[in-house]
Enzyme design. Sequence first.
Site, mmCIF file in Angstrom:
data_model
loop_
_atom_site.group_PDB
_atom_site.id
_atom_site.type_symbol
_atom_site.label_atom_id
_atom_site.label_comp_id
_atom_site.label_asym_id
_atom_site.label_seq_id
_atom_site.Cartn_x
_atom_site.Cartn_y
_atom_site.Cartn_z
ATOM 1 N N HIS A 20 -46.207 13.751 -24.094
ATOM 2 C CA HIS A 20 -46.178 14.973 -23.269
ATOM 3 C C HIS A 20 -45.674 14.608 -21.879
ATOM 4 C CE1 HIS A 20 -47.866 19.205 -22.907
ATOM 5 N NE2 HIS A 20 -47.404 18.943 -21.684
ATOM 6 N N HIS A 22 -42.643 15.978 -19.161
ATOM 7 C CA HIS A 22 -41.643 17.008 -18.854
ATOM 8 C C HIS A 22 -40.479 16.441 -18.053
ATOM 9 C CE1 HIS A 22 -43.714 20.766 -20.136
ATOM 10 N NE2 HIS A 22 -44.807 20.046 -19.950
ATOM 11 N N ASP A 24 -38.232 18.065 -16.280
ATOM 12 C CA ASP A 24 -38.126 18.668 -14.950
ATOM 13 C C ASP A 24 -39.371 18.412 -14.108
ATOM 14 O OD1 ASP A 24 -39.602 20.253 -16.654
ATOM 15 O OD2 ASP A 24 -38.780 22.153 -15.957
ATOM 16 N N GLY A 181 -44.728 27.323 -20.310
ATOM 17 C CA GLY A 181 -44.877 28.458 -19.408
ATOM 18 C C GLY A 181 -46.297 28.984 -19.420
ATOM 19 N N HIS A 208 -47.945 24.207 -26.244
ATOM 20 C CA HIS A 208 -48.859 24.215 -25.109
ATOM 21 C C HIS A 208 -49.990 25.201 -25.407
ATOM 22 C CE1 HIS A 208 -45.756 22.178 -22.716
ATOM 23 N NE2 HIS A 208 -46.666 22.017 -21.769
ATOM 24 N N GLU A 211 -54.756 24.933 -22.200
ATOM 25 C CA GLU A 211 -54.597 24.500 -20.816
ATOM 26 C C GLU A 211 -54.856 25.686 -19.897
ATOM 27 O OE1 GLU A 211 -51.327 22.359 -17.843
ATOM 28 O OE2 GLU A 211 -50.631 23.620 -19.494
ATOM 29 N N ASP A 308 -47.705 14.214 -18.303
ATOM 30 C CA ASP A 308 -47.339 15.609 -18.117
ATOM 31 C C ASP A 308 -46.163 15.716 -17.155
ATOM 32 O OD1 ASP A 308 -47.348 18.321 -18.541
ATOM 33 O OD2 ASP A 308 -49.045 18.744 -17.239
#
Length: 368
Positions: A20, A22, A24, A181, A208, A211, A308
Amino acid sequence: MSRYEVDGVDIQTLPKVSLHDHLDGGLRPQTVLELADEIGLELPASDADALGAWFAAQSNSGSLPEYLKTFDITTAVMQTEHGLHRVAKEFVLDLAEDGVVYGEIRWAPEQHLQRGLSLDQAVEAVQAGIEEAIDLVESHGRGIRVGQLISAMRHLDRADEIAELALRHRDKGAVGFDIAGPEAGFPPSRLASAFDRLARAHFPATVHAGEGDGLASIEDALFAGRALRLGHGTRIAEDIEVEQERDDAIVVRLGELAEWVKDRQIPLELSPSSNLQTGTIAQWGDSLEDHPIDLLLQLGFAVTVNPDNRLQSGTTLTRELGLMVEAFEWDLDDLEEVTQNAVAGAFCSLEEREELADEIADGFDDLR
């Protein structure tokens, strides 16, 4: 040498698996500065250290929606083939520096089309950066395997299109699908047709869930999304009742959903620092020691540890594992267990997972 050790071993030297992570959320601050200068984007800071500190401060909001706003800047500098290629290349080099031998990089191509790229061109640019970095790592006598997780934004309406994009690139770098998102109000069932298409094509998905929303989010991810892993999944702990009884005996009762997740060893992609920043663990406390990750590991859940967003959390996988050692006194065996859990959940072939499991076991044994 990193400052994080376990049983006298530098954690950075341990072989790791990151599920996991990301794209970006993992830019180098200096790269953000340089790419922003190329496109004339104004930033809140003018040097790398100050910009890194700004991202960290903005991310410590205690709110997932507020945390997500920091991505407005990172995605803005990832709108060209050059920007995507550079960010992907550096990301893989940073993974290798972190000791990662297998990584899955997730990102949402639909967020990178503002300067004329097509969805396919965006994916190809990222793959080119990944492959260049892999070659560089191998030229230095090391090895790393990296795949793309193609994400759709759950609050937008392109999931079917993004699912087809992932399938077009399944033999060209894409290893799985994700939705990202804001969770609350945007359940996976809203994107049911995309998940149906992926299931028919036998293409794996992680979702996802657990969370920004609770147990209903997890249940929907498993059944509407056919999730093979849970992106975070932290709030599965809401379905666990812990009682203190006489003589300090602890009684733990799992609800049906928690039993399902545990019994089927559905991997939890837990990200401790991020979960603290976004308020995911607020109901249990306000420090890492309050995170349910240790309870979940001790109960036998398929716990994995992940960064993350390396930039927003100012972290690495080395650091996240080190924090678990500090908070819960995990030892080398615990770190190997969560790493092998990640191997078991990796979106690659059985033969590759077996080879990777042996590599991890040998790597830990060599350092004992």
